[in-house]
Every structure is written in structure tokens, then in C-alpha cells.
Write an enzyme that holds these catalytic residues in place. Structure first.
Site, mmCIF file in Angstrom:
data_model
loop_
_atom_site.group_PDB
_atom_site.id
_atom_site.type_symbol
_atom_site.label_atom_id
_atom_site.label_comp_id
_atom_site.label_asym_id
_atom_site.label_seq_id
_atom_site.Cartn_x
_atom_site.Cartn_y
_atom_site.Cartn_z
ATOM 1 N N HIS A 238 -16.249 0.302 1.533
ATOM 2 C CA HIS A 238 -15.668 -0.898 0.930
ATOM 3 C C HIS A 238 -16.275 -1.210 -0.440
ATOM 4 O O HIS A 238 -16.722 -2.329 -0.697
ATOM 5 C CB HIS A 238 -15.854 -2.089 1.878
ATOM 6 N N LYS B 83 0.897 -8.442 14.000
ATOM 7 C CA LYS B 83 -0.385 -8.762 13.366
ATOM 8 C C LYS B 83 -0.501 -10.276 13.445
ATOM 9 O O LYS B 83 0.312 -10.994 12.863
ATOM 10 C CB LYS B 83 -0.377 -8.289 11.914
ATOM 11 N N ASN C 14 2.559 -7.590 7.823
ATOM 12 C CA ASN C 14 2.579 -8.927 7.234
ATOM 13 C C ASN C 14 4.061 -9.291 7.198
ATOM 14 O O ASN C 14 4.770 -9.010 6.245
ATOM 15 C CB ASN C 14 1.951 -8.917 5.843
ATOM 16 N N TRP D 219 -14.838 -9.870 1.545
ATOM 17 C CA TRP D 219 -13.864 -9.191 0.695
ATOM 18 C C TRP D 219 -14.556 -8.596 -0.536
ATOM 19 O O TRP D 219 -13.895 -8.117 -1.451
ATOM 20 C CB TRP D 219 -12.770 -10.173 0.231
ATOM 21 N N GLU E 167 -5.979 -12.142 8.361
ATOM 22 C CA GLU E 167 -5.627 -12.214 6.945
ATOM 23 C C GLU E 167 -4.494 -13.215 6.694
ATOM 24 O O GLU E 167 -3.546 -12.929 5.982
ATOM 25 C CB GLU E 167 -5.232 -10.825 6.422
ATOM 26 N N ASP F 56 -11.867 -0.855 8.046
ATOM 27 C CA ASP F 56 -10.529 -0.884 7.470
ATOM 28 C C ASP F 56 -10.182 0.411 6.739
ATOM 29 O O ASP F 56 -10.113 0.416 5.508
ATOM 30 C CB ASP F 56 -10.448 -2.093 6.513
ATOM 31 N N ARG G 277 0.831 -1.214 0.000
ATOM 32 C CA ARG G 277 0.000 0.000 0.000
ATOM 33 C C ARG G 277 0.862 1.260 0.000
ATOM 34 O O ARG G 277 0.508 2.276 0.606
ATOM 35 C CB ARG G 277 -0.959 0.023 1.186
ATOM 36 N N GLU H 48 -4.476 4.408 0.970
ATOM 37 C CA GLU H 48 -4.899 3.180 0.293
ATOM 38 C C GLU H 48 -6.326 3.285 -0.243
ATOM 39 O O GLU H 48 -6.617 2.826 -1.339
ATOM 40 C CB GLU H 48 -4.791 2.003 1.271
HETATM 41 C C1 BDP Z 1 -5.674 -3.555 4.728
HETATM 42 C C2 BDP Z 1 -4.664 -3.621 3.621
HETATM 43 C C3 BDP Z 1 -3.718 -4.785 3.795
HETATM 44 C C4 BDP Z 1 -3.122 -4.748 5.188
HETATM 45 C C5 BDP Z 1 -4.228 -4.712 6.217
HETATM 46 C C6 BDP Z 1 -3.717 -4.569 7.643
HETATM 47 O O1 BDP Z 1 -5.327 -3.745 2.391
HETATM 48 O O2 BDP Z 1 -2.736 -4.701 2.793
HETATM 49 O O3 BDP Z 1 -2.292 -5.838 5.395
HETATM 50 O O4 BDP Z 1 -5.049 -3.598 5.976
HETATM 51 O O5 BDP Z 1 -3.905 -3.511 8.213
HETATM 52 O O6 BDP Z 1 -6.356 -2.337 4.653
HETATM 53 O O7 BDP Z 1 -3.165 -5.511 8.191
#
Ligand code: BDP
Length: 721
Positions: free
Chosen positions: A538, A304, A227, A560, A308, A382, A185, A410
């Protein structure tokens, strides 16, 4: 006379230099251009005849360099470093500085803590001086930058009595930077961190990055993506991290890393990463000790987990507190902290994704170690263009909650759209959770004052890359800037911050300042209107999140898709989060819950966030919902044009290269605003079956046209692991 002539010549050279030099945005808000207000200039020159930093720390060296650079630029002449306080000396030091010994500094500094500072005019040895003092080095640096900001923005400096202390303790950037230098992002190029050449090659940009952060009080940086990649914890990478930590230290910046929960397996050779397993605990303890050996002020970890696809304690039937506490125990002996993210959602698609963080974390309140902060995104979904505040704020009184804002845009037009985010930040910070009655604002939750927490923090997902101008869009720099300013003092207004930033970045000319400020202040609402008006959320493009995609459906997870969130059908539109729907509203406290639950009372900006309502519903404007939706989309796109027109009047009044760059970006923004408007209106029309109200130009493309657009190389896409 000769001196005067020399003076004039210097000014002419400086002026022509500024006029000729095409700016590229590299200098950010630290341009230090000559003070254009002649009276102020004289005033400053008379007040600051020399300066003295009574300190020899590495931070003091940084201050010396900054003063030389800044004062030469701002005052148009070099201001000498002096040996002792004489008339017009700017005196800088910590409480024990000999040059300041006559000033009862201990007393003056008793309330400002380790990072705060005082600035005041006083007499030393009967001479008029200006003093910048702090308890510790970092405070001294922040005080100097504060003072320079005053000069940059042409403030009076004759009667200063400033005392400033940061409202949150951990003011930190989260870089979503990968080890291959892609930035998740990220829209401003590749990562600043040149891992391949570190630790031997130190890019001068690291210093300028640190200066910029110090100038706004940012005191921490998480170098790696949430991540996470466990490799960052291996000895070879830790050497590289150490080089950055050493460099950032004198700027008051601590380095933090993201901890991949499965690191004990991936780089430790263990069979499990179970947080209650003794071997796993031992592995982390040893790893942490190894880090602190080389980085004694290492800040700690950001994690994290179980979100995801990231590994976490739930893989072993443990909860988030088990995971966080294991790491917290490891860093505790070294005064480290753990920032555990609340942005989680299950592998099983729930009734409503916005409820998940609260459902998982609220029951854990009181079970986290004292050196854990739970890091909560501003809204429950988000980082959407507009979200209500996250219901966890105010719901976990025994746990220090940290704010997570997204500075990188983003969901707000990447680095192409001009969107000033301070109004978004403020909207959330000023929201009242009512957790302990009226006035229990989100700001008071996160600064720790509501529950008397000693730990507090604000994180911003950075919008910085290796683009020459750091943030891609020249005005995106203001979002980095305002994040830092608000982390220091959340009571500042978005207007005041914009004012400072424009003066430092573009010009102090009153008309220019007010013009750019108007654009900035309006920009967030304009963007919401052409993207997601009335509480929509979204509905962006799939995966890359670029452009509109309200039609997105049939993906691996329902949550999603876009159709999951807007729920448009023949009768109406919106996500029902009341008792007859997902009941996400139960997570808010009274009276917020009641206010939002009643569609009549609910702020229309959140209407479709909380309610599914009929296309014919009468809105406050007197229009039907359908007409209002169209109206807002059209108004948003029209206002994007207004931003262009406003900007165009600035030609010749700001740096030409910057002017033209922003102009071209505003042109793209305007076209993309029309794209959003057309695509969304045409798509929702397939449900409402109503005409676009009279007077609005018809979209020049079909819905099919918009639906088939593809952008395989849109920037910032999250790589596959
Ligand atoms: C989302 C993003 C993703 C991030 C996630 C996060 O699209 O790339 O990894 O947030 O905050 O908005 O972990």
C-alpha cells in the site's frame, strides 16, 4: 491430383492470410491458426474427417459454429458435418444422444456432474471415432473447447481418455462496470455493456465475450460494480439485463447483479432498508420474483455492504448475516445465491485494517443461510502485489468461502505492465491454512472439499473493457485466461497454463513458447521487487493508485495513507503485526502464526508485512535490510529491462503488430520500474539516512520531483458518488 492442388492452394492462402493480417488481439486465445507441425496436422486430418453434434439445443448450435470456424482454421480445410458415425467422426452429444447410444455413456459420465465431460477414442459401428460427451449442454460445450485447445496446442489425440469436472461450482467474473460505462479500476477502455442501446442493439462482442468465457469454463458474470447503483434493479434496466442473460444462457453463463443495500429506499420508496423490517423483506422478495420472471436462471446477488461508504445492515445495527440472509431468503425459492463480500472496513479507523474482515465475519460463522457464500479477497488488505493469504480462509468452517482475485491490475501496473498473475493466484491457493492440519490449503477451503460444502466459488474482478483487444495489454488476456482455468482446476500449474495460453495466442514454436513463458513466469516477482519488495504494501499513488506514493499521508483516514502501512522511521521500517504490535497474527492458525511471528523464520517476502525491523537487520543474503531493500528495487528495475531484451528476440516470430505493441508497453514498464525504484529508494533513504549501495546508478531526479508528479487523468479512478 486436382484435389491435392486445391488443398495446397488453400493452405497457401491461409498461410499468407495469417502472415499478412496484422493481429489486433480481438480473437484472444481462440485464433485457431493453422497447425504448423506437419505431422500433427496430418494426424489431426486423419483422425477428424467429419463431425456430428447429436443435439439440437441452442448450445449445440454454438458448438456447430465453433467447430466450423475452429477446424477450418486449425486443419486448413473445412471438415464436414456428417449424418452418422463413419470412420474419423468426431461425435458430440449428451448421455441420451442416439448416435452415442452404444457407448454406455451413463456409466462413463457418472462422476462428471452437470458441467464435466469425457473425451475418448472408441469404435462406433466398427469405425474409429472420437467422442466428446457430457451430462448436460454446458459440459458438452466445455468438452469441445477442451478438445479444440488440445488441437491448438498440438497435443496427441490418438489415445484419449479424458474425464474433467470443475473443482469449483461458481466460476465468475465480477465486472466493476458502472451504468455510465466507466469501469472502476478498468484499464481497457469503457464497459462492454452498452446499456444505452440495450436491449435492442446486441453488440456482436457479447457473443465473443461469452465464447471466450465458455472456452475456459467461466459460468457466471456479475454485470455491475460492487459499488452498486440501485437503478440496475428498475424495470427499464432489467429488460437490458434480460437481453444479456438470454444471450449468455446457451454458453452456460448465468447473469448476476450487485444489490445496493439501500435500494428499497432509493427505488422502492421505503423509509428504511433494515433487513429485519417486514416491508423491506417483502420489497426484496417482490423484486427478486420480478427478476426471475424474466430471467429464470438468474444467478443471484453480489453485495458490498458497510465498506467504503456503501450502505449495509450495520446502518440499522444489524450484522452482515442479517443482511445476507434477508437476500438469501428472497432468492432461495428460485435457487439463487448471495455472494456477500468480506472486504469491509469500519468508518472508525481501527488499529489495523487487515484485521477487520476477520473480526467482523469470524463470529458470524454458522449464522449464514445455506445459499450464502462469503467472498473473501485473496489477502487481508487489498489486492496488493504480494500479500499473505487471508486469515479468514480456514477460520469459518461452517460457511462456504469464495475466493475473490483481482484480474484487473489495479495495483500491478494497470494495463501497461506485463504481469502474469497465475503465480500470484497459485501462491494463495496453495498456501496451507493448517485449519484441519497439514494440507488444509486455501484451495481446499474454497473448493469446499475441506468442510464438505456443496457451494463453492471463485470470483475474478474482470480486466475486460471495450478496447479492441479486450484487456488493454495483450498479455493481460492471459490473466483472464488463467483465472478461468484455475477456477476450473486449481491444481494446474502457472507454467502449464502459460504454456497453453502462449501456444494459442502467439505461436507453437518451442523457442517462442519458452521465451514468452519465461518472461511471464518471472514477471510477477519482478513487479513485486520494483514496487513493494520484502513485504511492503500500500505505497502506491493516492486515489488513482498509479505509480509510487510512499509519502502519502494526512488523508481523511490514516489507513488510506502509505505511511500508515510502511511505518518507516529513523530506526527501521515495517508494520508490526506481532503481539507487540497490532497482533493481526493472532488471526492465523498454528503453526502459520508461529512461523510468521518469528522474524527469523518469517519468509522474507513477508517480513515488512508482519514486522517492524531495523535498517541494520542482517538478511539471509548477508546484507543489511537497507542494502537488501535497495538491492531488490534495483534488481526489479533491471529485470524489467531483461524482459524487454527477451521480448526483442521475438521479432519476426510472432505477429508483428502484437510484437510492436508489447515492445512499446515493455518500454513504458521499464521506465516506470525505474520510477518506482528511484522514488521509493529516495523516500526511504530520508529515514534510513544510508547511502545507496555502491555500484547502483544514482536516481537522476530528486525526491521532490517524484513527489510533485500529478496524474489527474490516470485511468480507472473511482468516481465520486
Ligand atoms: C479497492 C478499489 C476500490 C474498490 C474496492 C473493493 O480501489 O475501487 O471499490 O477495492 O474491492 O481495491 O470494493
Amino acid at each position: 491430383m486436382r484435389r491435392k492442388i486445391r488443398h495446397c492452394l488453400l493452405i497457401i492462402i491461409l498461410l499468407s492470410h495469417t502472415a499478412l493480417k496484422a493481429e489486433d488481439g480481438y480473437e484472444l486465445w481462440l485464433r485457431y491458426s493453422l497447425v504448423t507441425d506437419q505431422q500433427k496436422l496430418n494426424d489431426y486430418r486423419n483422425t477428424i474427417k467429419g463431425w456430428l453434434v447429436d443435439n439440437n439445443s441452442p448450445t449445440a448450435q454454438i458448438i456447430r459454429k465453433e467447430l466450423q470456424r475452429a477446424l477450418t482454421g486449425l486443419l486448413g480445410k473445412s471438415v464436414p458435418e456428417v449424418k452418422s458415425a463413419t470412420e474419423g467422426t468426431l461425435l458430440i452429444g449428451t448421455a441420451n444422444a442416439a448416435a452415442l447410444s452404444s457407448l454406455d455413456l451413463k456409466n462413463r459420465l457418472k462422476n462428471v456432474g452437470p458441467e464435466g465431460f469425457v473425451i475418448f477414442n472408441t469404435k462406433v459401428n466398427n469405425k474409429n471415432t472420437l467422442v466428446i460427451a457430457a451430462n448436460e449442454d454446458a459440459g458438452m460445450l466445455y468438452g469441445v473447447f477442451h478438445f479444440l485447445r488440445m488441437l491448438q496446442t498440438h497435443q496427441p489425440i490418438g489415445k484419449l481418455a479424458i474425464e474433467s469436472t470443475p473443482k469449483t461450482k461458481v466460476r465468475i467474473l465480477n465486472h466493476w462496470d458502472n451504468l455510465d460505462r466507466t469501469v472502476e479500476r478498468g484499464y481497457a477502455g469503457f464497459s462492454l455493456w452498452d446499456w444505452h442501446k440495450l436491449p435492442d442493439h446486441i453488440d456482436p462482442r457479447y457473443h465473443d465475450y461469452a465464447r471466450a468465457n465458455a472456452s475456459i469454463g467461466i459460468n457466471g458474470t456479475v454485470l455491475t460494480n460492487v459499488n452498486a447503483n440501485a437503478l440496475i434493479l428498475t424495470p427499464a434496466y432489467l429488460k437490458k439485463v434480460t437481453a444479456l442473460a438470454d444471450l449468455f444462457r446457451p454458453y452456460g453463463i448465468r447473469v448476476y447483479l450487485t444489490a445496493r443495500f439501500s435500494a428499497p429506499i432509493e427505488i422502492g420508496g421505503l423509509k428504511t432498508a433494515d433487513p429485519l423490517d417486514a416491508q423491506v423483506q417483502e420489497w426484496w422478495k417482490r423484486k427478486v420474483a420480478e427478476i426471475y420472471k424474466v430471467i429464470p436462471d438468474f444467478g443471484g446477488f453480489l453485495v458490498k455492504a458497510n465498506s467504503e461508504g456503501q450502505p449495509g445492515p450495520q446502518n440499522y445495527n444489524r450484522n452482515h448475516a442479517d443482511g445476507a440472509n434477508m437476500l438469501a431468503d428472497a432468492v432461495k425459492p428460485f435457487n439463487g445465491i448471495v455472494m456477500w463480500r468480506a472486504f469491509v472496513y469500519d468508518n472508525n479507523v481501527p488499529v489495523d485494517r487487515t484485521k477487520q474482515a476477520y473480526n467482523e465475519f469470524k463470529p458470524l460463522d454458522g449464522t449464514f443461510r445455506g445459499n450464502v457464500m462469503v467472498q473473501v479477497k485473496n489477502g487481508p488488505l487489498d489486492f496488493q502485489p504480494r500479500e499473505p493469504f487471508h486469515p479468514l480462509f480456514g477460520a469459518m468452517p461452517s460457511t462456504p468461502l469464495m475466493m475473490e482475485f483481482q484480474i484487473t491490475q489495479e495495483y500491478l501496473g494497470f494495463a501497461t505492465h506485463l504481469v502474469y498473475l497465475a503465480p500470484l493466484f497459485k501462491e494463495c491457493l496453495d498456501a496451507d491454512t493448517h485449519a484441519k492440519g497439514k494440507g488444509s490449503t486455501v484451495a481446499r477451503v474454497i473448493d469446499g472439499s475441506l468442510e464438505n460444502h456443496t457451494l463453492s466459488g471463485m470470483a475474478g474482478v474482470a480486466n475486460i473493457g471495450n478496447d479492441r483487444n479486450w484487456c488493454g495489454h495483450p498479455v493481460a488476456q492471459s490473466n483472464w485466461y488463467s483465472f478461468g482455468r484455475l477456477a476450473w482446476d486449481h491444481t494446474l500449474s502457472a507454467e502449464a497454463i502459460a504454456d497453453e495460453w502462449v501456444r494459442m495466442t502467439f505461436s507453437n514454436n518451442v523457442a517462442v513458447v519458452s521465451n514468452i513463458k519465461n518472461i511471464m513466469i518471472a514477471s510477477r516477482d519482478i513487479t513485486v521487487k520494483y514496487m513493494t519488495p520484502l513485504g511492503l504494501h500500500h505505497i502506491m499513488g493516492w486515489n488513482h493508485h498509479y505509480g509510487p506514493g510512499p509519502w502519502i499521508k494526512d488523508k481523511p483516514r490514516a489507513d488510506w495513507t502509505s505511511v500508515y502501512y510502511h511505518q518507516a522511521e529513523e530506526k527501521g521500517i515495517g508494520f508490526n503485526r506481532t503481539t507487540s504490535g497490532s497482533n493481526a497474527l493472532e488471526q492465523y492458525q498454528s503453526p502459520v502464526q508461529q512461523l510468521y511471528s518469528d522474524p527469523e523464520k518469517c519468509d522474507e517476502r513477508y517480513l515488512l508485512w508482519f514486522h517492524h525491523v531495523s535498517w541494520d537487520r542482517k538478511m539471509k543474503s548477508g546484507r543489511t535490510l537497507w542494502d537488501e531493500l535497495c538491492h531488490q528495487y534495483y534488481q526489479g528495475a533491471d529485470s524489467a529491462k531483461w524482459m524487454q531484451q527477451q521480448w526483442n528476440t521475438l521479432e519476426g516470430q510472432v505477429d508483428d503488430a502484437q510484437f510492436r505493441f508489447v515492445k512499446s508497453l515493455l518500454n513504458i514498464q521499464q521506465q516506470e520500474a525505474v520510477w518506482w525504484r528511484n522514488a521509493c529508494v529516495l523516500y526511504f533513504q530520508t529515514f534510513s539516512k544510508k547511502p545507496i549501495p555502491p555500484g547502483f546508478e544514482k536516481p537522476d531526479q530528486t525526491l521532490q520531483y517524484y513527489e510533485q508528479l500529478e496524474f489527474p487523468f490516470a485511468p480507472g479512478i473511482r468516481p465520486r458518488w
